[in-house]
Structures are given as structure tokens and as C-alpha cells.
Design a protein around this motif. Structure first.
Motif, PDB file in Angstrom:
ATOM      1  N   GLN A   1     -34.532 -92.857  31.236  1.00  0.00           N
ATOM      2  CA  GLN A   1     -33.326 -92.151  31.649  1.00  0.00           C
ATOM      3  C   GLN A   1     -32.506 -92.983  32.631  1.00  0.00           C
ATOM      4  O   GLN A   1     -31.274 -93.028  32.545  1.00  0.00           O
ATOM      5  CB  GLN A   1     -33.698 -90.798  32.290  1.00  0.00           C
ATOM      6  CG  GLN A   1     -34.173 -89.746  31.314  1.00  0.00           C
ATOM      7  CD  GLN A   1     -35.671 -89.876  31.012  1.00  0.00           C
ATOM      8  OE1 GLN A   1     -36.327 -90.830  31.456  1.00  0.00           O
ATOM      9  NE2 GLN A   1     -36.191 -88.925  30.244  1.00  0.00           N
ATOM     10  N   GLU A   2     -33.203 -93.648  33.553  1.00  0.00           N
ATOM     11  CA  GLU A   2     -32.501 -94.519  34.506  1.00  0.00           C
ATOM     12  C   GLU A   2     -31.893 -95.720  33.804  1.00  0.00           C
ATOM     13  O   GLU A   2     -30.788 -96.156  34.132  1.00  0.00           O
ATOM     14  CB  GLU A   2     -33.475 -94.974  35.602  1.00  0.00           C
ATOM     15  CG  GLU A   2     -33.899 -93.862  36.542  1.00  0.00           C
ATOM     16  CD  GLU A   2     -35.016 -94.286  37.469  1.00  0.00           C
ATOM     17  OE1 GLU A   2     -35.173 -93.656  38.532  1.00  0.00           O
ATOM     18  OE2 GLU A   2     -35.751 -95.258  37.128  1.00  0.00           O
ATOM     19  N   TYR A   3     -32.612 -96.242  32.820  1.00  0.00           N
ATOM     20  CA  TYR A   3     -32.108 -97.392  32.063  1.00  0.00           C
ATOM     21  C   TYR A   3     -30.817 -97.048  31.321  1.00  0.00           C
ATOM     22  O   TYR A   3     -29.851 -97.823  31.333  1.00  0.00           O
ATOM     23  CB  TYR A   3     -33.166 -97.867  31.074  1.00  0.00           C
ATOM     24  CG  TYR A   3     -32.644 -98.857  30.052  1.00  0.00           C
ATOM     25  CD1 TYR A   3     -32.357-100.173  30.403  1.00  0.00           C
ATOM     26  CD2 TYR A   3     -32.418 -98.467  28.737  1.00  0.00           C
ATOM     27  CE1 TYR A   3     -31.867-101.066  29.470  1.00  0.00           C
ATOM     28  CE2 TYR A   3     -31.934 -99.345  27.802  1.00  0.00           C
ATOM     29  CZ  TYR A   3     -31.652-100.648  28.163  1.00  0.00           C
ATOM     30  OH  TYR A   3     -31.153-101.531  27.245  1.00  0.00           O
ATOM     31  N   VAL A   4     -30.784 -95.886  30.693  1.00  0.00           N
ATOM     32  CA  VAL A   4     -29.606 -95.481  29.923  1.00  0.00           C
ATOM     33  C   VAL A   4     -28.370 -95.410  30.806  1.00  0.00           C
ATOM     34  O   VAL A   4     -27.257 -95.726  30.380  1.00  0.00           O
ATOM     35  CB  VAL A   4     -29.861 -94.123  29.233  1.00  0.00           C
ATOM     36  CG1 VAL A   4     -28.571 -93.571  28.646  1.00  0.00           C
ATOM     37  CG2 VAL A   4     -30.914 -94.277  28.151  1.00  0.00           C
ATOM     38  N   GLN A   5     -28.549 -95.028  32.076  1.00  0.00           N
ATOM     39  CA  GLN A   5     -27.424 -94.915  32.998  1.00  0.00           C
ATOM     40  C   GLN A   5     -27.130 -96.219  33.734  1.00  0.00           C
ATOM     41  O   GLN A   5     -26.154 -96.302  34.478  1.00  0.00           O
ATOM     42  CB  GLN A   5     -27.719 -93.815  34.040  1.00  0.00           C
ATOM     43  CG  GLN A   5     -27.932 -92.443  33.444  1.00  0.00           C
ATOM     44  CD  GLN A   5     -26.706 -91.936  32.695  1.00  0.00           C
ATOM     45  OE1 GLN A   5     -25.573 -92.184  33.112  1.00  0.00           O
ATOM     46  NE2 GLN A   5     -26.930 -91.232  31.593  1.00  0.00           N
ATOM     47  N   SER A   6     -27.933 -97.241  33.525  1.00  0.00           N
ATOM     48  CA  SER A   6     -27.798 -98.493  34.270  1.00  0.00           C
ATOM     49  C   SER A   6     -26.862 -99.474  33.566  1.00  0.00           C
ATOM     50  O   SER A   6     -26.540 -99.299  32.381  1.00  0.00           O
ATOM     51  CB  SER A   6     -29.169 -99.156  34.424  1.00  0.00           C
ATOM     52  OG  SER A   6     -29.573 -99.768  33.202  1.00  0.00           O
ATOM     53  N   PRO A   7     -26.422-100.529  34.267  1.00  0.00           N
ATOM     54  CA  PRO A   7     -25.567-101.560  33.646  1.00  0.00           C
ATOM     55  C   PRO A   7     -26.281-102.350  32.558  1.00  0.00           C
ATOM     56  O   PRO A   7     -25.628-103.029  31.763  1.00  0.00           O
ATOM     57  CB  PRO A   7     -25.195-102.468  34.826  1.00  0.00           C
ATOM     58  CG  PRO A   7     -25.427-101.652  36.054  1.00  0.00           C
ATOM     59  CD  PRO A   7     -26.568-100.748  35.721  1.00  0.00           C
ATOM     60  N   TYR A   8     -27.630-102.293  32.522  1.00  0.00           N
ATOM     61  CA  TYR A   8     -28.369-103.052  31.508  1.00  0.00           C
ATOM     62  C   TYR A   8     -28.169-102.464  30.113  1.00  0.00           C
ATOM     63  O   TYR A   8     -28.236-103.177  29.115  1.00  0.00           O
ATOM     64  CB  TYR A   8     -29.867-103.066  31.841  1.00  0.00           C
ATOM     65  CG  TYR A   8     -30.200-103.766  33.136  1.00  0.00           C
ATOM     66  CD1 TYR A   8     -30.222-105.157  33.216  1.00  0.00           C
ATOM     67  CD2 TYR A   8     -30.496-103.036  34.286  1.00  0.00           C
ATOM     68  CE1 TYR A   8     -30.519-105.804  34.403  1.00  0.00           C
ATOM     69  CE2 TYR A   8     -30.804-103.674  35.472  1.00  0.00           C
ATOM     70  CZ  TYR A   8     -30.811-105.058  35.530  1.00  0.00           C
ATOM     71  OH  TYR A   8     -31.103-105.692  36.704  1.00  0.00           O
ATOM     72  N   ALA A   9     -27.972-101.172  30.039  1.00  0.00           N
ATOM     73  CA  ALA A   9     -27.812-100.510  28.744  1.00  0.00           C
ATOM     74  C   ALA A   9     -26.394-100.718  28.220  1.00  0.00           C
ATOM     75  O   ALA A   9     -25.420-100.629  28.970  1.00  0.00           O
ATOM     76  CB  ALA A   9     -28.112 -99.024  28.873  1.00  0.00           C
ATOM     77  N   GLN A  10     -26.289-101.010  26.929  1.00  0.00           N
ATOM     78  CA  GLN A  10     -24.978-101.149  26.277  1.00  0.00           C
ATOM     79  C   GLN A  10     -24.899-100.098  25.180  1.00  0.00           C
ATOM     80  O   GLN A  10     -25.225-100.363  24.022  1.00  0.00           O
ATOM     81  CB  GLN A  10     -24.803-102.564  25.713  1.00  0.00           C
ATOM     82  CG  GLN A  10     -24.696-103.636  26.783  1.00  0.00           C
ATOM     83  CD  GLN A  10     -24.515-105.016  26.185  1.00  0.00           C
ATOM     84  OE1 GLN A  10     -25.215-105.413  25.265  1.00  0.00           O
ATOM     85  NE2 GLN A  10     -23.546-105.758  26.702  1.00  0.00           N
ATOM     86  N   ASN A  11     -24.498 -98.919  25.574  1.00  0.00           N
ATOM     87  CA  ASN A  11     -24.471 -97.812  24.636  1.00  0.00           C
ATOM     88  C   ASN A  11     -23.466 -98.062  23.521  1.00  0.00           C
ATOM     89  O   ASN A  11     -22.353 -98.518  23.753  1.00  0.00           O
ATOM     90  CB  ASN A  11     -24.136 -96.518  25.368  1.00  0.00           C
ATOM     91  CG  ASN A  11     -25.153 -96.203  26.452  1.00  0.00           C
ATOM     92  OD1 ASN A  11     -26.317 -96.574  26.326  1.00  0.00           O
ATOM     93  ND2 ASN A  11     -24.719 -95.537  27.510  1.00  0.00           N
TER      94      ASN A  11
END
Length: 707
Positions: free
Chosen positions: A560-570
Motif C-alpha cells: 500500500q505504501e509502495y503504490v502511493q510512493s514515487p517508485y510506483a508508476q501507475n
């Protein structure tokens, strides 16, 4: 003449000493004097009226400005009148243009959209090349400039937009607007009415004015530099710039002191250009004309204030990043690079740069006396024009949502910038085709082509071990990696692609596969004779993000934290293919992405990796050439490396969290899956061989080996 009339009349009347004059004579004389006086008064009234009329004609009526002429389209309430226009001093000293330059709009006049064309007056060694690169490379404006007739395009009989080999970043119209004869040709070919040029670059104001008429106007803008600094820079540049028309071999052996005294010195260049006085001496009249042109016709920029100047140009003309071409952060990056490092910077080291007070500096200032005065005036106008721009927001270069929608719709409607690639169903013969593998991180397919099939590859590895310094193309083995060859280029970044194009990568035929990270940038490698064929392997979007999440070292985040982080490119895939990394996605983005995939990409699926690899091998005719038994073992080893998604699947909370933020990519992946099935039927008819063993050879089986 009027004063001499009064003087003569007075002398005639008082002629003689105290001699008596008859009453009749006095009456006649007085009557004649009255007639002369009334006539003179009438003449004086006419002159005053003409002066008022001329003043209004020169500077525009106050009523027009008060009725809304000060509001420029796109600038709204941020636009204000220049107080300089209302100065009585300037009204009284203004003089007539030798040419009224009616083809150019005044700076304060309202914008009229498509019927106006920005015209950049390029002043040598004043930062113009850097600004041009920003307009073309960053804002992707199509230009009419001197580069438009390179590569034989001066022989073209019809207007078209082209890419030039030395300028692969942006388009040009096939005309040369830097010279009088080129401007004449451009006018005859209908450059301005065609609307092909987003920007026209010129060297001569008065010749360029002939391009325009009452229905199509130009808007002048320029970047100015201190005259002595410009002269010094020009001298050092012309010492080696043999390709320039103004080059003279005498420059190479001159000192700056000798240049300042020589007949090669370009005196008062700005005043001459702006007053159209290229021959003979410059006078105060020419200076006044130049001032008036600057005051009324030119949006002024200063090299000493280049950031402010560029902001003003972009804001004034409404230039925003075009997300249908490239993501804005890349455009911003190149904007900063060109702005702060420059283009066409002097290569010759300046061992001596004259400073104010030194002999050469003061001599150049003296020989540029009119330009020195003009530049001081230009600086004044620059700060006066600040009133045109207030409260410019930091994100004004980024398109709004409605503008974004329009950009994407236009991108979908018109041909997109992938014309260097062959359509997947194009069966035409006679073209040289190079396989282009679009590498999407998350799997090891790329290793099979080099290590197992032993194909010579162009990729980012080609510039290791110092090969980025090579001046000619060559192939080499990298360190202990003797599985496959590399070409000495880097095809994973824009600068590397530009270098690869300049070195002739594609025409050389050295690369059997070109691997790229950005298919849009790599498009510049190809032309009408040499095409690329894109192929790639897609992974389910959730699995792709899980793989990326698992690859982060020292990761302490939850999913969940990853999805909201700059690392994730949705929704990375949809955003990449529609070139929009910042705005909310719409159905139009989906359409653009699907069209690119349908027309340009041979698709593979990681979930169908055996079938995918078989298709690629059959389509491109790849068979074993070295040692079939070992190559087959290598292939199996890489194909059967399993993807580890951590045991996550549909229904798991973490899986669903990632899926929820990648719905557009999931929809696109479902389309890709259907396209994979559809392409299977087509490829069965056009493949070059049945399988990788057909026509296989074994050069390692020879004694001694022949490879």
C-alpha cells in the motif's frame, strides 16, 4: 521658409530712414502684410494638424488602446500598456519608417490566433542557437529556418515538413528563411498561408516582412546581447567557423586587437539590421528608426536575462509542452540544459577577453557607438515590457486538462511520430528492415537474442569500457562476455541515439537487433529507405509492478505504501504510449496506445513465452549459426526462468491494491492479449522459416572452428 517670409516682409515695410510714406502706400502695405500673416497662419495650422495626424499614425491612437487593444489573447488581465508609448518625448522624436513593416503586428496589438506567425530575429552570437534548440527540441515547434534546404531540399517544388540528419530532434519546413532569395522562394511556395511553420527564423527584418500580408501577420521577437560582448564572441567564432558565409581566412591569424582595428569588423550590426542600412555610414536617423522598430515591433529578450526572456516568449506565444510527443519532465530537462549550457558555443578557447577600459574593448565600443546607444534603449524597453507579464505561474508551460485533451485528440487524429517503423502488416518489399526490441524491464527475453542466438546487438552496453569516445562504428565483445557482440553505441538515451544516427548505425547494418527503452526517441534512427520493426514482450501490469516492488533493495514499505510512493508508476504502459505522465487518463489515451500497438508493434506475452519466442524467430528468420545444441540449451535456460510474484494473485489484498491503481493498463493488457491471438494468424502466413533449426549451421563444429 516660413520665417524668411516674415523677415522679408518686415524689411520691405521699413525700408529707408525716417522717410514719410503716403497713407495709401501704408494702407496697401498693411493690407499685404495682413494677407501674408493670414496665409502663414493657415500654413502653420496645416503643419500642426499634420504633426498630430503623424503622431497618431506612428504610435496608434489612445482610443484603440483604451478600447481593449492592450489585451493579448491568452494573457488576459496580466497584460498592461507600455508607459513608453504614452511618452510625449518619444512622440515628438519619432520619425517615419523607410518601410512601415506593416507585415508585423505591434507588440501591444491583440492576438489573432492562426493568422499570426511568431518570427524570431536571430542575431549572431547572442544566444539565438540555444533558443532555437529550445523552441524545436523542447517545444517541438516546426521551424522555417536555414536548415530547411539541407540534404537537397532546396530543389523541392512543394512545401513539406522534414527531419534533417544534423537536427534529428525537430521538424523543419523545406525552405531557407535566412536569406533574401530564400525568403522569396518561401513566399512563392506559400509558406505563411500553409501554416506549416510554427516559427519562422530570420536574419533580416525588412526582407522577412514581405512574407506577410493583410490576412497573415508576423510577430517579431529577438534576443539581444551587449554589442562588445557580441563582437568578441563573433570574432573568436569566425576564427574557426569555415562553414559560415562571413568567414575569412584572415580571422585565423588575427588577434582581437587587430580585429578591432580591421576592415573585417562588423560595426553597428543591430542598428543596421533594424534600420535596413547595410551599406554606407550609420547616422542618428538610422538609430531613431532602429529604436522605433524595437519599441513598436519587437518582443525583447536579453541574453543577460535569458531565463526571464524565455519565460516571456513562452507565455506570450502560448507555447506549452506537447505531451503527445514526449513527457513534460524530459522537455523541461532539455530546456534547462540548452538554456544553461548553450548551443553553438565557441569551441576556441578565449585566451584573452578584453575588459571594459582596455584598448580593444573601448575601440570596439567606439566603432559600435550607435549599437551601444541602441542597446541601452533595448534594455529600457525590456524592463518596460515587464508590464506585459505579471503573475506568471510556475506551471504555465504544462497544458491544462482541456489543452491536454486537444493534444491527445490531435495526436490520435494525425500521423504520430513513429514513421520510422514499418507497420506490422506492411508486406511491401525493397525496404531494409532492422528488428527493434522495445525493452520493458521485468523479464530476460533480451538476453536470449545475444547470448543464445549470438546476434550482434546495439544497446546501452555498447559504450562501456570507454567506447563512448569512439569516432567510428565497430563491433566488440564486452569483457568476459563472449556470448555475443555489441556495436559501440548506446541506444537507451536520447543523446546516445543522436550519436548513433550521426555515426550511421542503421545504414551500416552492423546491428542485427537494436534494443531501445523509448520507441519514440529511437524513431530518429530510421528514414524512408531504412525502417525499424518494433517487437516486445508484455507482462500483466500487476505482475510488472510486483516484480518492480520486489526488486527494490532494502525495501521496508508495504504494498500500500509502495503504490502511493514515487517508485510506483501507475498505468505506466498507457502513459508511455500516449506520452502523458502527469494528467488524468481518459479513453482517448487508450485509443492512442491501442493504435500504436495495433499498427507498429509485434506483441509477445510473458505468459506465452514459448509461443512468443517461436514467433519472433520465425518472423525475423533467426536460426542457429554457432552450435545448435548449446544454443538450444541456452534458450531453454532463459525461457524457463520463472517469474516470482511472491505468491500473490487475484483476490489477495496486495494484488487488488496494485490492480486498482492500474486499471487503464489492465484494460490495455486485455487488448494486447487479443492482439497477440490475432497476430498469430497473420504471422503464420508471413514467417521466414518454420523454426530455429531450419537452415541452421554449426561453425563451432568445424575443425578448426570457423567462428
Amino acid at each position: 521658409m516660413l520665417l524668411s517670409t516674415f523677415t522679408t516682409t518686415k524689411q520691405n515695410y521699413n525700408d529707408g530712414d525716417d522717410k514719410k510714406i503716403p497713407f495709401k502706400s501704408i494702407f496697401v502695405a498693411r493690407t499685404q502684410r495682413k494677407k501674408v500673416f493670414l496665409t502663414s497662419l493657415a500654413i502653420l495650422s496645416v503643419i500642426v494638424a499634420l504633426n498630430v495626424s503623424t503622431r497618431n499614425k506612428i504610435l496608434g491612437t489612445q482610443n484603440i488602446r483604451n478600447s481593449g487593444a492592450r489585451v493579448l489573447n491568452g494573457l488576459g488581465s496580466n497584460v498592461h500598456d507600455l508607459s513608453l508609448y504614452q511618452s510625449e518625448q518619444h512622440i515628438q522624436t519619432a520619425i517615419e519608417f523607410p518601410n512601415p513593416l506593416d507585415g508585423f503586428k505591434d507588440v501591444w496589438e491583440p492576438r489573432e490566433g492562426e493568422n499570426e506567425t511568431p518570427v524570431f530575429l536571430h542575431i549572431p552570437k547572442s544566444g539565438g542557437s540555444s533558443f532555437k534548440d529550445i523552441f524545436g527540441r523542447c517545444h517541438r515547434l516546426t521551424m522555417a529556418a536555414e536548415a530547411g534546404i539541407l540534404e537537397g531540399h532546396d530543389k523541392d517544388t512543394e512545401l513539406e515538413t522534414i527531419y534533417i540528419e544534423d537536427n534529428p530532434w525537430h521538424k523543419f519546413v523545406n525552405v531557407d528563411t535566412s536569406k533574401a532569395e530564400g525568403l522569396k522562394r518561401a513566399k512563392e511556395m506559400g509558406l505563411v498561408p500553409s501554416g506549416l511553420a510554427d516559427l519562422i527564423v530570420v536574419s533580416h527584418v525588412y526582407d522577412a516582412e514581405t512574407l506577410f500580408d493583410s490576412s497573415h501577420k508576423g510577430r517579431l521577437f529577438a534576443v539581444f546581447r551587449h554589442p562588445v560582448d557580441q563582437a568578441i564572441s563573433l570574432f573568436y567564432y569566425l576564427q574557426y567557423a569555415t562553414w559560415e558565409r562571413s568567414y575569412n581566412e584572415r580571422f585565423s591569424s588575427m588577434t582581437i586587437q587587430e580585429y578591432a582595428r580591421s576592415d573585417l569588423f562588423h560595426d553597428n550590426y543591430l542598428t543596421r539590421v533594424l534600420s535596413n542600412q547595410f551599406n554606407g555610414k550609420v547616422t542618428n536617423d538610422h538609430l531613431e528608426v532602429a529604436k522605433r522598430v524595437v519599441r513598436e515591433k519587437v518582443l525583447v529578450g536579453l541574453l543577460s536575462e535569458k531565463e526571464i526572456s524565455l519565460n516571456r516568449f513562452e507565455y506570450y506565444f502560448g507555447w506549452k509542452y506537447n505531451t503527445s510527443v514526449e513527457k513534460p519532465r524530459s522537455q523541461e530537462k532539455f530546456r534547462e540544459e540548452f538554456l544553461h549550457t548553450g548551443t553553438n558555443v565557441n569551441q576556441k578557447h578565449k585566451s584573452y577577453k578584453p575588459q571594459p577600459g582596455s584598448g580593444p574593448y573601448e575601440l570596439m565600443a567606439e566603432r559600435n557607438a550607435y549599437d551601444m546607444k541602441l542597446y541601452t534603449f533595448i534594455e529600457t524597453i525590456f524592463w518596460e515590457q515587464e508590464k506585459l507579464f505579471t503573475d506568471i505561474s510556475d506551471d504555465y508551460r504544462h497544458p491544462s486538462q482541456p489543452e491536454l485533451e486537444l493534444q491527445v485528440q490531435q495526436y490520435f487524429k494525425f500521423p504520430f511520430p513513429l514513421d520510422g517503423y514499418k507497420d506490422t502488416k506492411d508486406r511491401s518489399e525493397g525496404l531494409i528492415i532492422t528488428p527493434v526490441f522495445w525493452h520493458i524491464p521485468g523479464h530476460s527475453f533480451r538476453d536470449i537474442y545475444g547470448r543464445c542466438h549470438r546476434l550482434t546487438v546495439a544497446s546501452e552496453a555498447g559504450v562501456r569500457m570507454g567506447h563512448d569516445k569512439d569516432t567510428e562504428l565497430e563491433t566488440f565483445y564486452l569483457g568476459d562476455n563472449h556470448w555475443h557482440k555489441f556495436v559501440n553505441v548506446d541506444t537507451f538515451n536520447l543523446a546516445g541515439l543522436g550519436r548513433a544516427k550521426e555515426m550511421g548505425l542503421v545504414p551500416s547494418g552492423m546491428a542485427e537487433v537494436i534494443m531501445v527503452g523509448n520507441i519514440f526517441d529511437a524513431n530518429i534512427l530510421f528514414d524512408s529507405s531504412h525502417k525499424g520493426q518494433i517487437f516486445t514482450v508484455f507482462q500483466h501490469p500487476v505482475d510488472r509492478e510486483i516484480s518492480k516492488f520486489a526488486s527494490l533493495q532494502h525495501n521496508t514499505m508495504t504494498v500500500q505504501e509502495y503504490v502511493q510512493s514515487p517508485y510506483a508508476q501507475n498505468n505506466w504502459l498507457t502513459r508511455f504510449l500516449s506520452n502523458d505522465f502527469i494528467n488524468e487518463l481518459t479513453v482517448t489515451h487508450q485509443r492512442v496506445a491501442r493504435r500504436i500497438l495495433r499498427e507498429k508493434v509485434l506483441v509477445g506475452l510473458l505468459s506465452e513465452k514459448e509461443e512468443t519466442m517461436d514467433r519472433f524467430e520465425r518472423f525475423f528468420g533467426w536460426n542457429y549459426r554457432i552450435y545448435p545444441e548449446e544454443q538450444e540449451e541456452c534458450r531453454e535456460q532463459f525461457l524457463h526462468k520463472l517469474f516470482n510474484n511472491g505468491g500473490l494473485g487475484p483476490g489477495d489484498q496486495d494484488y487488488e491494491t496494485i490492480a486498482l491503481s492500474n486499471m487503464h493498463d489492465i484494460d490495455l493488457y486485455n487488448y494486447i492479449y487479443g492482439l497477440f491471438m490475432e497476430q498469430g494468424k497473420y504471422l503464420a502466413k508471413v514467417s521466414r522459416n518454420e523454426n530455429r533449426f531450419e537452415g541452421a549451421t554449426c561453425c563451432m563444429c568445424e575443425d578448426p572452428p570457423t567462428c
